[in-house]
Enzyme design. Structure first.
Site, short mmCIF file in Angstrom:
data_model
loop_
_atom_site.label_atom_id
_atom_site.label_comp_id
_atom_site.label_asym_id
_atom_site.label_seq_id
_atom_site.Cartn_x
_atom_site.Cartn_y
_atom_site.Cartn_z
CG PHE A 202 -0.29 0.43 2.51
CD1 PHE A 202 -0.13 1.77 2.82
CD2 PHE A 202 0.21 -0.51 3.41
CE1 PHE A 202 0.50 2.17 4.00
CE2 PHE A 202 0.84 -0.12 4.59
CZ PHE A 202 0.98 1.22 4.88
CE LYS B 143 -2.97 -8.27 -4.54
NZ LYS B 143 -3.37 -7.28 -3.49
CD GLU C 94 -5.61 -6.05 0.19
OE1 GLU C 94 -4.60 -5.79 -0.51
OE2 GLU C 94 -5.66 -7.02 0.98
CB SER D 6 4.93 -7.41 5.59
OG SER D 6 4.01 -8.41 5.19
CB CYS E 272 10.33 -0.30 2.52
SG CYS E 272 10.89 0.49 1.01
CD GLU F 45 8.39 -3.20 8.28
OE1 GLU F 45 7.76 -4.23 8.04
OE2 GLU F 45 8.85 -2.46 7.40
P1 NAD Z 1 1.64 -6.64 2.98
O1 NAD Z 1 2.71 -7.67 3.02
O2 NAD Z 1 0.54 -6.71 3.96
O3 NAD Z 1 0.92 -6.64 1.53
C1 NAD Z 1 1.67 -6.60 0.35
C2 NAD Z 1 0.86 -7.28 -0.75
O4 NAD Z 1 0.64 -8.64 -0.41
C3 NAD Z 1 -0.51 -6.65 -0.97
O5 NAD Z 1 -0.77 -6.58 -2.35
C4 NAD Z 1 -1.44 -7.60 -0.26
O6 NAD Z 1 -2.73 -7.65 -0.85
C5 NAD Z 1 -0.75 -8.94 -0.40
N1 NAD Z 1 -1.02 -9.83 0.72
C6 NAD Z 1 -1.23 -9.49 2.02
N2 NAD Z 1 -1.44 -10.59 2.77
C7 NAD Z 1 -1.35 -11.64 1.94
C8 NAD Z 1 -1.46 -13.06 2.14
N3 NAD Z 1 -1.70 -13.58 3.35
N4 NAD Z 1 -1.31 -13.86 1.08
C9 NAD Z 1 -1.06 -13.35 -0.13
N5 NAD Z 1 -0.94 -12.02 -0.38
C10 NAD Z 1 -1.07 -11.18 0.65
O7 NAD Z 1 2.38 -5.21 3.04
P2 NAD Z 1 1.72 -3.77 3.14
O8 NAD Z 1 1.18 -3.59 4.52
O9 NAD Z 1 0.86 -3.48 1.98
O10 NAD Z 1 3.03 -2.86 2.97
C11 NAD Z 1 3.89 -2.55 4.01
C12 NAD Z 1 5.05 -3.51 4.07
O11 NAD Z 1 5.76 -3.50 2.84
C13 NAD Z 1 6.09 -3.13 5.12
O12 NAD Z 1 6.52 -4.30 5.75
C14 NAD Z 1 7.21 -2.51 4.31
O13 NAD Z 1 8.48 -2.55 4.90
C15 NAD Z 1 7.15 -3.33 3.09
N6 NAD Z 1 7.78 -2.66 1.97
C16 NAD Z 1 9.01 -3.10 1.58
C17 NAD Z 1 9.65 -2.46 0.55
C18 NAD Z 1 11.00 -2.91 0.10
O14 NAD Z 1 11.46 -2.38 -0.89
N7 NAD Z 1 11.65 -3.85 0.75
C19 NAD Z 1 9.04 -1.37 -0.10
C20 NAD Z 1 7.77 -0.97 0.32
C21 NAD Z 1 7.14 -1.63 1.36
#
Ligand code: NAD
Length: 496
Positions: A150, A174, A177, A227, A282, A381
């Site tokens: 997000f 994808k 959401e 994450s 991040c 985190e």
């Molecule tokens: P998230 O892991 O909750 O979601 C990321 C994506 O995965 C979304 O599209 C979500 O719909 C999908 N997703 C969530 N749960 C899922 C599941 N159980 N099974 C399959 N798909 C699933 O992350 P977020 O809250 O959207 O974003 C924040 C996180 O992203 C933080 O941990 C941040 O550090 C990380 N991030 C990392 C970088 C990097 O470059 N390393 C960059 C931006 C964000």
């Protein structure tokens, strides 16, 4: 009736079949503004089928045609930045200038990808053996998927999509959401730029959509940012289904401040890097490691700056920091502040007590001092506007703290000593390093990626590694009959 946000398949908006929806909020107002459709397996299969057909055609498009589409997309993105930034702010909450900044960083990746004719040049060895030439080419994979978080609804899709499309693949996005509208705006711009239908697809959704992409035989590769627990799951599931996967995870970025650092410079950097985008980056700094006797001056300098930050609706140009993404996330972050206080950290500034707008998912800035590495504010985190200060006696102690952390996305050192900075860059086990630069996100012609639990897979994102990730190498070894032996008279001398 709330607005309905749907999928983009085969060049048009398409309603899904699942009947499942998720709410989308304006986090600054705390109100639901839309429902996003959550794709079913059938919806994702339809999207992939369209992408498969489009990929077959697109790989034949000449490099100059692909570059022309990217140039046109670049112009549109540039011209429509302000419109897109408003969409990002309305669903994410970050301030408008930050939304513009994210689009600019995404734009860099589009500009890099316009160089695709150059980037896909192969190698050629003439006369590797007598009459034998050997050359290498790189070809697209077919259909590749991007699953994005997000916190950067424009930049991260462009980290992936620009290079994936330039190299001749069809890209299925994808998005999160939580802020799904920006992806549809990008889709429309790709179409307006002349990209054939089906080369850029958006499936809105949750785990069901993700799992379908991860297991579908026609998806060749998956790029993920999110994450750490989900990144690990994506990597394990995707690779066990034979896919190429790069899965970037979470972070806990440390900023080391040596005793000789310019404290004002370090404090300014800490404030913008820890609290910008409400800490939902991040590459945000979440731990300042103060070495030797610099700690008191650093904490005082940061604390003095915090009351000057204006917290409010990101759409207001005077705002410095917006809300968090959801009420649940805001409450979770507040819970960490309480846990930090209970476990003995000094709460220098408490974001829970800030004077905040009454609506919306706001939390003030928090500064915790004397944090130790066993506290949950240190180990987890937090992804919110909380900066922890850990005191270290020496450079070696600071380094050991960072290298013992399981996250290893970015880190920074603040010092006036070039030798110390150089030693840090040599010693530290982290993927991206800033020297007096708090958020060292590489420019688009280098690649982005952390180490350890911040990245699963062996390929960093965008830049040269992105080009490699989205292509397969092929080596041709060729021999032609000597024209002198031809039975047809070529006008070629029989003896030379
Ligand atoms: P998230 O892991 O909750 O979601 C990321 C994506 O995965 C979304 O599209 C979500 O719909 C999908 N997703 C969530 N749960 C899922 C599941 N159980 N099974 C399959 N798909 C699933 O992350 P977020 O809250 O959207 O974003 C924040 C996180 O992203 C933080 O941990 C941040 O550090 C990380 N991030 C990392 C970088 C990097 O470059 N390393 C960059 C931006 C964000």
């Amino acid at each position: 009736m709330t607005n309905r946000i749907s999928h983009w398949i085969d060049g048009r908006l398409v309603s899904g079949t699942s009947g499942r929806l998720a709410p989308v909020f304006n986090p600054a107002l705390g109100v639901q503004t839309a429902d996003v459709e959550l794709a079913s397996v059938t919806d994702v299969n339809t999207a992939i089928a369209s992408a498969v057909a489009a990929a077959r055609e697109w790989r034949s498009a000449s490099l100059s045609r692909r570059a022309a589409v990217l140039f046109a997309f670049r112009e549109l993105l540039h011209a429509r930045t302000d419109e897109l930034a408003k969409i990002v702010t309305a669903e994410h909450g970050k301030v408008l200038s930050d939304a513009v900044g994210e689009i600019s960083r995404g734009l860099e990746n589009v500009e890099f990808a316009t160089g695709v004719p150059n980037l896909l040049k192969g190698g050629y060895s003439e006369q590797a053996a007598t009459g034998v030439d050997v050359y290498s080419i790189r070809q697209p994979l077919g259909v590749v998927a991007g699953i994005t978080p997000f916190n950067f609804p424009v930049m991260v899709p462009l980290w992936m999509g620009a290079n994936a499309i330039a190299t001749g693949n069809a890209f299925v996005l994808k998005p999160s959401e939580k802020d799904p509208s920006a992806a549809l705006f990008l889709a429309q711009m790709w179409q307006d730029a002349g990209l054939p239908d089906g080369v850029f697809t958006v499936v809105q959704g949750d785990k069901e959509a993700v799992d379908t992409l991860l297991t579908h035989p026609d998806v060749a590769a998956v790029s993920f940012v999110g994450s750490t627990p989900i990144a690990r799951y994506i990597y394990e599931t995707g690779t066990s289904h034979g896919k190429r996967v790069q899965a970037l995870g979470g972070a806990k970025n440390h900023m080391v401040v040596l005793p000789d650092a310019d404290v004002d410079m370090a404090a300014d950097a800490a404030v913008s890097a820890a609290y910008g985008a409400a800490g939902e980056r991040c590459m945000a700094i979440s731990v300042a490691v103060a070495v030797g006797d610099v700690g008191d001056a650093l904490v005082d300098a940061i604390a003095a700056r915090l009351p000057k930050l204006t917290i409010g609706n990101g759409a207001d140009p005077d705002t410095d920091m917006g809300p968090l993404i959801t009420a649940e996330h805001r409450d979770k972050v507040a819970g960490y502040i309480a846990a930090g206080a209970e476990s003995g950290a000094t709460v220098v500034v408490d974001g829970r007590q800030a004077d905040l707008p009454s609506d919306g998912f706001f939390l003030g800035t928090t500064l915790l001092d004397h944090v130790s590495t066993d506290m949950s504010v240190y180990t987890d985190e937090i992804f919110g506007p909380v900066l922890s200060v850990v005191r270290a006696g020496t450079y070696d102690e600071a380094l050991a703290i960072i290298n013992a952390n399981s996250y290893a996305n970015g880190t920074a050192i603040f010092t006036r000593d070039g030798g110390a900075a150089r030693q840090f860059q040599f010693d530290v086990e982290v993927g991206m390093i800033g020297i007096n630069v708090p958020i060292p996100v590489p420019v688009a012609y280098y690649s982005f990626g952390g180490w350890k639990d911040s990245l699963f897979g062996d390929s960093h994102m965008y830049g040269p590694e992105g080009i490699n990730f989205y292509t397969r190498g092929k080596v041709v070894t060729s021999r032609w009959p000597d024209p002198a032996t031809s039975t047809v008279d070529l006008g070629f001398p029989r003896t030379r």
